[in-house]
Write an enzyme that holds these catalytic residues in place. Structure first.
Site, short mmCIF file in Angstrom:
data_model
loop_
_atom_site.label_atom_id
_atom_site.label_comp_id
_atom_site.label_asym_id
_atom_site.label_seq_id
_atom_site.Cartn_x
_atom_site.Cartn_y
_atom_site.Cartn_z
N ILE A 1 0.84 -1.20 0.00
CA ILE A 1 0.00 0.00 0.00
C ILE A 1 0.87 1.25 0.00
CG2 ILE A 1 -1.71 1.33 1.30
CD1 ILE A 1 -2.94 -1.28 2.22
N THR B 1 -4.41 5.18 8.48
CA THR B 1 -5.35 4.19 7.93
C THR B 1 -4.87 2.78 8.23
OG1 THR B 1 -4.17 4.18 5.81
CG2 THR B 1 -6.03 5.71 6.03
N ALA B 2 -3.86 2.66 9.10
CA ALA B 2 -3.24 1.36 9.36
C ALA B 2 -3.97 0.60 10.46
CB ALA B 2 -1.76 1.55 9.70
N ASP C 1 -8.74 6.93 10.64
CA ASP C 1 -9.73 5.94 10.20
C ASP C 1 -9.74 4.70 11.08
OD1 ASP C 1 -11.67 5.04 8.18
OD2 ASP C 1 -10.13 3.58 7.62
N GLU D 1 -12.44 -0.15 18.81
CA GLU D 1 -13.40 -0.16 17.71
C GLU D 1 -14.51 -1.17 18.03
OE1 GLU D 1 -11.76 -0.68 13.82
OE2 GLU D 1 -10.18 0.79 14.14
N HIS E 1 -13.21 3.33 10.08
CA HIS E 1 -12.45 2.20 9.51
C HIS E 1 -12.98 1.81 8.12
CE1 HIS E 1 -9.76 -1.35 10.87
NE2 HIS E 1 -9.69 -1.23 9.55
N GLY F 1 -10.38 1.42 3.31
CA GLY F 1 -10.22 0.35 2.33
C GLY F 1 -11.52 -0.17 1.77
#
Length: 310
Positions: A152, A230-231, A256, A261, A282, A285
């Site tokens: 990525i 974003t990881a 994100d 979560e 999240h 992707g």
């Protein structure tokens, strides 16, 4: 008898391709009912999950006949890979299938935060016209600093360069002579944090990377720099980020992924009052297109593994 249990959302076209050859139980909310999930997977040979289903400990132990895990995504921190290896359970992530969606999220949020012109709805609707207050910055010519230069990260580098950005990356395990470094500056983490206009995180969550971007790391960044994660939650210290934004020691951030979560009201309070902050659930992707690619790839890998074609 059920052959495959899918515990989170999956593209229906891919689900139907599985149903054409197997008995499939698909419940997008099953991950939230771990007792039901444990009962359903006790004798199935395959499960397909996203990031909310934690295949560790009692849940993994409950799956006595499990042979294959399909992962609708690339992160494997919610799967006990050691236990899977010991039991001969094969794990198939959707490597590469959602890279473009993540890259577009990073580029899009970078543009939004640098330009600073897209948070004026309230003022405009109140009859104001704050033209002189919304003089933002261009993305071209800025330095994109990529922490973690895997698939990525490398895809992000190509897109960032295509729109006129300079690119630097930190990845201690990628050899200096790897072709991926062509056109990309290879920096230490400290140097990257100090020079980059945008820092984008693309490393897995491990004991080594947990807390990697802490208060000291953020203090090394330029006061107008942008931080994007974003990881995985846990790589960046959320309270340290918020403190820096509130103190004007950071130009903005897009987050994100989170330490907890779903975020929930309690965890969300950490971010209250932070300026120039984009929070998303999240989804970097997840797009219509990437969901189709990810689901199709994982479905094919699971079927091929069950049929011993791979």
């Amino acid at each position: 008898m059920t052959d495959i249990v899918i515990s989170e959302f999956m593209d229906e076209v891919a689900v139907e391709s599985l149903r054409a050859r197997y008995d499939v139980h698909h419940d997008p909310e099953l991950y939230a009912r771990p007792d039901d999930l444990a009962r359903l997977i006790e004798q199935v040979p395959a499960v397909i999950i996203r990031n909310q289903t934690v295949m560790r400990g009692p849940l993994l132990e409950a799956a006595k006949a499990l042979k294959v895990i399909g992962r609708l995504g690339v992160g494997l921190d919610n799967i006990d890979m050691g236990a899977c290896a010991d039991r001969g359970i094969r794990v198939f992530p959707a490597t590469g299938a959602n890279s473009l969606s993540v890259v577009e999220y990073v580029i899009g949020t970078t543009m939004t935060l640098l330009r600073g012109a897209y948070f004026a709805n309230a003022a405009m609707l109140a009859g104001e016209f704050p033209k002189t207050k919304l003089i933002g910055r261009e993305i071209a010519g800025k330095l994109m600093g990529i922490v973690g230069f895997g698939a990525i990260g490398q895809d992000l580098a190509r897109h960032a360069r295509a729109i006129g950005m300079e690119v630097a990356a930190y990845h201690p395990r990628l050899p200096a002579d790897d072709p991926a470094w062509s056109g990309v500056r290879r920096l230490s983490l400290d140097a990257l944090l100090g020079e980059a206009d945008v820092v984008s995180l693309h490393v897995p969550l491990t004991s080594e990377t947990r807390g990697l971007i802490d208060a000291k790391a953020i203090a090394r960044m330029k006061p107008d720099a942008i931080l994007i994660n974003t990881a995985r939650g846990g790589i960046m210290e959320e309270a340290a980020l918020v403190a820096a934004l509130k103190a004007g020691r950071l130009g903005g951030a897009a987050i994100d992924v989170y330490e907890q979560e779903p975020l929930g009201k309690g965890a969300a309070k950490v971010f209250a009052g932070a300026p120039n902050l984009i929070l998303t659930p999240h989804i970097s992707g997840n797009t219509v297109e990437s969901n189709g690619r990810v689901s199709g790839l994982v479905a094919e890998k699971v079927m091929a593994a069950l049929e011993e074609r791979i």
